[in-house]
Structure formats: structure tokens, C-alpha cells
Design an enzyme around this catalytic site. Structure first.
Site, PDB file in Angstrom:
ATOM      1  N   PRO A  19     106.667  -6.290  38.290  1.00 47.19           N
ATOM      2  CG  PRO A  19     106.110  -7.798  36.595  1.00 47.19           C
ATOM      3  CD  PRO A  19     106.244  -7.670  38.090  1.00 47.19           C
ATOM      4  CB  CYS A  20     105.918  -1.620  34.407  1.00 47.38           C
ATOM      5  SG  CYS A  20     106.806  -0.506  35.516  1.00 47.38           S
ATOM      6  N   PRO A  21     103.143  -3.367  33.895  1.00 44.38           N
ATOM      7  CG  PRO A  21     101.082  -3.273  32.737  1.00 44.38           C
ATOM      8  CD  PRO A  21     102.431  -3.996  32.772  1.00 44.38           C
ATOM      9  CB  ILE A  22     101.674  -6.190  37.579  1.00 45.54           C
ATOM     10  CG1 ILE A  22     101.272  -7.032  36.370  1.00 45.54           C
ATOM     11  CG2 ILE A  22     101.096  -6.774  38.858  1.00 45.54           C
ATOM     12  CD1 ILE A  22     101.985  -8.343  36.233  1.00 45.54           C
TER      13      ILE A  22
END
Length: 85
Positions: A19-22
Site C-alpha cells: 500500500p501507499c505510502p510504503i
């Protein structure tokens, strides 16, 4: 000779399902480990990842060489900046 054969990545990162922001953080960390001028290929999911990550990388000073739609995911080629010093 096709353009894609000229853009041979030095490293690859599969961030599908991340997922964002990972996904942006992992991409940036990997780019920081690479040499100036090297090319990183990142696989991203459609939707928010492909909408957000390229813009965030551009704002962070990285050059997006190419974005390919690979049906189901996107392949992003990012060039490590060459320092001016």
C-alpha cells in the site's frame, strides 16, 4: 533495436500488493542504495500506487524513464540522479 532493450534495469523491486505510502518509501530506500545513473524497475498496482508513486518520486528529484502497463500491474523505470558535485 527497441527502446525497451536500451532501458535494461540494474535492479528490480516487486511492490505489487504494497500500500501507499510504503511502496514509495521502499522505492526511495532502494534508489538510495544504488549508484548514480543506475535504473530501477518497480512493479506497482493500478490505482493509487501508479497515480501517487511516480509523482512523489519526481518531486523527490528522480527521473521517471518509462511507465509500462503490463495488464494487472505497472512497470516503472526510475533513473538514479547523477550528482552535480
Amino acid at each position: 533495436m527497441s527502446v525497451s532493450s536500451l532501458l535494461s534495469p540494474d535492479a528490480q523491486l516487486d511492490l505489487r500488493g504494497t500500500p501507499c505510502p510504503i511502496n514509495f518509501v521502499r522505492t526511495k530506500l532502494r534508489l538510495q542504495q544504488m549508484q548514480p545513473g543506475e535504473l530501477l524497475e518497480v512493479w506497482l498496482d493500478p490505482g493509487e500506487p501508479i497515480e501517487q508513486v511516480p509523482d512523489s518520486l519526481t518531486m523527490a528529484g528522480y527521473k521517471i524513464e518509462q511507465i509500462n502497463d503490463c495488464s494487472g500491474y505497472f512497470s516503472l523505470l526510475i533513473r538514479c540522479p547523477v550528482s552535480d558535485s
